[in-house]
Design a protein around this motif. Structure first.
Motif, PDB file in Angstrom:
ATOM      1  N   ILE A   1       0.841  -1.211   0.000  1.00  0.00           N
ATOM      2  CA  ILE A   1       0.000   0.000   0.000  1.00  0.00           C
ATOM      3  C   ILE A   1       0.871   1.253   0.000  1.00  0.00           C
ATOM      4  O   ILE A   1       0.661   2.168  -0.787  1.00  0.00           O
ATOM      5  CB  ILE A   1      -0.953   0.004   1.216  1.00  0.00           C
ATOM      6  N   ILE A   2       1.841   1.291   0.914  1.00  0.00           N
ATOM      7  CA  ILE A   2       2.788   2.403   0.919  1.00  0.00           C
ATOM      8  C   ILE A   2       4.161   1.882   1.362  1.00  0.00           C
ATOM      9  O   ILE A   2       4.394   1.627   2.541  1.00  0.00           O
ATOM     10  CB  ILE A   2       2.292   3.617   1.769  1.00  0.00           C
ATOM     11  N   PRO A   3       5.062   1.680   0.404  1.00  0.00           N
ATOM     12  CA  PRO A   3       6.372   1.086   0.718  1.00  0.00           C
ATOM     13  C   PRO A   3       7.152   1.902   1.744  1.00  0.00           C
ATOM     14  O   PRO A   3       7.059   3.125   1.778  1.00  0.00           O
ATOM     15  CB  PRO A   3       7.086   1.085  -0.634  1.00  0.00           C
ATOM     16  N   ALA A   4       7.959   1.202   2.549  1.00  0.00           N
ATOM     17  CA  ALA A   4       8.733   1.838   3.630  1.00  0.00           C
ATOM     18  C   ALA A   4       9.650   2.938   3.102  1.00  0.00           C
ATOM     19  O   ALA A   4       9.955   3.884   3.811  1.00  0.00           O
ATOM     20  CB  ALA A   4       9.550   0.791   4.374  1.00  0.00           C
ATOM     21  N   ARG A   5      10.042   2.844   1.792  1.00  0.00           N
ATOM     22  CA  ARG A   5      10.967   3.863   1.280  1.00  0.00           C
ATOM     23  C   ARG A   5      10.328   5.251   1.229  1.00  0.00           C
ATOM     24  O   ARG A   5      11.017   6.248   1.103  1.00  0.00           O
ATOM     25  CB  ARG A   5      11.499   3.453  -0.100  1.00  0.00           C
ATOM     26  N   TYR A   6       8.992   5.319   1.330  1.00  0.00           N
ATOM     27  CA  TYR A   6       8.328   6.630   1.325  1.00  0.00           C
ATOM     28  C   TYR A   6       7.964   7.114   2.721  1.00  0.00           C
ATOM     29  O   TYR A   6       7.294   8.124   2.889  1.00  0.00           O
ATOM     30  CB  TYR A   6       7.075   6.589   0.446  1.00  0.00           C
ATOM     31  N   LEU A   7       8.387   6.375   3.750  1.00  0.00           N
ATOM     32  CA  LEU A   7       7.980   6.742   5.115  1.00  0.00           C
ATOM     33  C   LEU A   7       8.839   7.847   5.693  1.00  0.00           C
ATOM     34  O   LEU A   7       8.797   8.109   6.879  1.00  0.00           O
ATOM     35  CB  LEU A   7       8.005   5.515   6.036  1.00  0.00           C
ATOM     36  N   LYS A   8       9.605   8.510   4.831  1.00  0.00           N
ATOM     37  CA  LYS A   8      10.400   9.623   5.331  1.00  0.00           C
ATOM     38  C   LYS A   8       9.538  10.852   5.549  1.00  0.00           C
ATOM     39  O   LYS A   8      10.009  11.879   5.988  1.00  0.00           O
ATOM     40  CB  LYS A   8      11.558   9.918   4.370  1.00  0.00           C
ATOM     41  N   THR A   9       8.250  10.745   5.272  1.00  0.00           N
ATOM     42  CA  THR A   9       7.353  11.879   5.463  1.00  0.00           C
ATOM     43  C   THR A   9       6.012  11.395   6.008  1.00  0.00           C
ATOM     44  O   THR A   9       5.654  10.235   5.823  1.00  0.00           O
ATOM     45  CB  THR A   9       7.115  12.611   4.126  1.00  0.00           C
ATOM     46  N   SER A  10       5.276  12.289   6.684  1.00  0.00           N
ATOM     47  CA  SER A  10       3.887  11.977   7.053  1.00  0.00           C
ATOM     48  C   SER A  10       2.943  12.859   6.239  1.00  0.00           C
ATOM     49  O   SER A  10       1.770  12.940   6.537  1.00  0.00           O
ATOM     50  CB  SER A  10       3.625  12.210   8.541  1.00  0.00           C
ATOM     51  N   ASP A  11       3.471  13.546   5.215  1.00  0.00           N
ATOM     52  CA  ASP A  11       2.661  14.448   4.393  1.00  0.00           C
ATOM     53  C   ASP A  11       1.676  13.639   3.541  1.00  0.00           C
ATOM     54  O   ASP A  11       2.085  12.846   2.696  1.00  0.00           O
ATOM     55  CB  ASP A  11       3.600  15.273   3.498  1.00  0.00           C
TER      56      ASP A  11
END
Lengths: 167, 425
Positions: free
Chosen positions: A19-29
């Motif tokens: 659903i949302i890969p960990a590589r994009y978890l650098k933001t909560s936007d």
């Protein structure tokens, strides 16, 4: 609430990494998370879907990590609601807390084909397949949870409680 | 209606703990508001939790000395966005008095059982493997950032008291077979959603004889069957673990009543259990070792909250000492916490593993979750001792992850293909 959109079908065990890969978890936007919604399940998903569309998935949708970024991403992508045969427990709570509409209905999932036009009435728990004319029913939420959803999520619910206690 | 007859009679472990913490006579299916003894967030989920509290104007911790903020998913930080996220946690700790676990200290779940959790307590954590602490007879469960944020600020959370599946385990593990093999076998049996919304109680003679390290492995992976918690009764083994950490006085007896009501009972005899492997891309896609032996592996990873404890590293060292990894297979070893790291140095384990060709990496979650430190290349195969093998998990959707015990991992590092560890033990 009434939502209308076309169905995007997914299989069972769609996990939070898909659903949302960990590589994009650098933001909560939310907007940034929304741009990568379902990317590892279907890399073209965000190019194909339209605002208001509906995700229809098999069992155990949202299994895996506790990341709330998953329902946030789906909501920010413009998906109006998710219908699944069942949801993983943490995702279920997170969807409620972030105000993403979710419905559990095995008959709807089996009866809906990709691209069908769907209308969902979350108050009644009613799912209409406008393409085929079939009508399905979702399991209703327990009252305590309905109240959180009605308030627009856990943060608004707590804020409202604090206000009423202060008053 | 069956349920009403058993009211006021007997309870499962989770019914007892949640009754105590809500002041109600609570049974499965009831929704309760429970007091929380401890809460955790990590650097992936914590910044969002803090932002939610800022929105409410509630930047506070009801119980700061047991609110722990872990910097473990990207430790030390590989990029500036994550460094900035870390600052949010450090600022929140400074403001509220909550405890910050820094980049050197290790994985949240291992740290929670080492230093913070006791029998009968309630822990909520913004990480799905929070259930690890269930091995100490605590109710420990993972939630999202907003849920945990509200729990941190108010000291309470709402919970639906879960039904319980009783897993009764008998038999003695054969040489080379471990609690990890049991857990993978169990998840393969009941499926990745076999226990969704429910709790699991692990019991029986095999569990009674199991050390804490093995119990942590089982509790840790309860969520991989969809469970809300994985619980154990407390005994002399629990007591000794707490005593060794100066918390002997916090031991208390936790056990289910003999005639508690269970959703179902699953019986497993481990006598003939083989080393078991989860194959790509789901944990419940399990096979016995003989079915996958010989599969080429590019990277072996030994570590994580599932199997990065001293007992796990000892097994790896036993197999690898004095030998060399296969030249075509990388070996990463990551102690789960600083305590484990120091112990492994003292016992000479890290020297043995490094000499055998292991890259020793800082205690943390980075490799397992695919943030940094061990990201796989396209088409590569990894065999790991972690709890999850979803597509993309270790940072690349084009890679393939197998899960196993530390013994299988060590043997695989030697041979460069999935290997049966029993010949090395």
């Amino acid at each position: 609430m009434i939502y209308k959109g076309n169905a995007w079908k997914f299989g069972r065990d769609i996990d939070t990494d898909a659903i949302i890969p960990a590589r994009y978890l650098k933001t909560s936007d939310p907007d940034e998370l929304g741009r990568h919604c379902m990317e590892d399940a279907d890399p073209e998903f965000m190019n194909k879907m339209k605002k208001g569309d509906i995700i229809v998935a098999d069992e155990n949708f949202g299994c895996g990590s506790s990341r709330e970024h998953a329902p946030i991403s789906i909501k920010a992508a413009g998906i109006s609601c998710v219908i699944a045969k069942s949801f993983a427990r943490i995702f279920y709570r997170n969807a409620i807390n972030t105000g993403l509409a979710i419905l559990e209905s095995a008959e709807a999932v089996d009866g809906i084909s990709a691209g069908d036009e769907i209308e969902v009435d979350t108050d009644k728990g009613e799912i209409k397949n406008l393409t085929t004319g079939a009508v399905y029913h979702a399991k209703p939420f327990p009252e305590f949870i309905s109240n959180i959803i009605k308030q627009g999520g856990l943060i608004s619910y707590v804020r409202e409680k604090m206000r009423s206690q202060a008053g | 209606m069956e349920r009403s007859r058993t009211r006021l009679v007997s309870k499962t472990i989770v019914e007892k703990i949640l009754s105590e913490h809500s002041g109600l006579d609570a049974y499965a299916g009831d929704i309760v508001v429970a007091d929380i003894d401890a809460a955790l967030v990590q650097d992936g989920t914590g910044p969002l939790a803090v932002q939610q509290l800022q929105k409410l104007g509630m930047e506070q911790a009801a119980n700061p000395e047991r609110t722990v903020l872990f910097i473990d998913h990207a430790a030390p930080s590989p990029r500036k966005e994550l460094s900035n996220a870390h600052k949010i946690l450090r600022d929140f700790a400074a403001k509220t008095g909550a405890i910050l676990s820094e980049v050197d200290e290790g994985v949240c779940h291992q740290r929670m059982v080492e230093d913070y959790m006791n029998p009968g307590e309630v822990l909520i954590g913004a990480d799905s493997h929070t259930c690890t602490a269930g091995a100490l007879g605590a109710f420990a469960t993972g939630m999202g950032s907003t849920d945990v944020a509200i729990g941190i600020a108010s000291g309470k959370t709402w919970l639906r008291v879960p039904e319980t599946i009783k897993v009764y385990v008998t038999g003695e593990f054969k040489k080379g077979v471990y609690p990890k093999d049991l857990m993978l076998h169990f998840i393969g049996m009941i499926g990745a959603d076999g226990a969704t919304y429910q709790s699991i109680e692990f019991c029986g003679p095999t569990i009674d004889a199991m050390d804490m390290s093995g119990r942590f492995t089982l509790a840790n992976m309860a969520v991989e069957a969809g469970a809300k918690a994985g619980l154990f009764k407390t005994d002399e083994t629990t007591k000794k673990y707490l005593e060794e950490r100066g918390r002997g006085d916090r031991w208390r007896e936790i056990a289910a009543d003999a005639d508690a009501t269970y959703e179902r009972v699953v019986e497993i005899d481990v006598t003939d259990l083989e080393p078991t492997i989860s194959c790509p891309h789901t944990v419940d896609n399990t096979k016995t070792i003989s079915e996958v032996v010989g599969t080429k592996v590019d990277q072996v990873f030994i570590g994580t909250c599932t199997n990065g404890r001293i007992e796990d590293l000892r097994i790896a060292a036993q197999i690898l000492a004095g030998k060399s990894r296969n030249p075509n297979t990388r070996l990463l070893v990551c102690p789960a916490s600083k305590e484990v790291y120091l112990q492994a140095i003292e016992e000479g384990i890290l020297a043995k593993l490094a000499s055998a060709g292991a890259a020793i990496i800082n205690p943390g979650c980075g490799a397992c979750v695919g943030v940094h430190g061990g990201i796989l290349g396209d088409g590569e195969v990894c065999l790991a001792t972690q709890n999850r093998n979803f597509q993309g998990r270790m940072g690349n959707t084009e890679a393939f992850i197998y899960l196993s015990s530390p013994a299988v991992a060590a043997a695989t590092a030697l041979e460069g293909v999935i290997a049966d560890p029993r010949k090395y033990l």
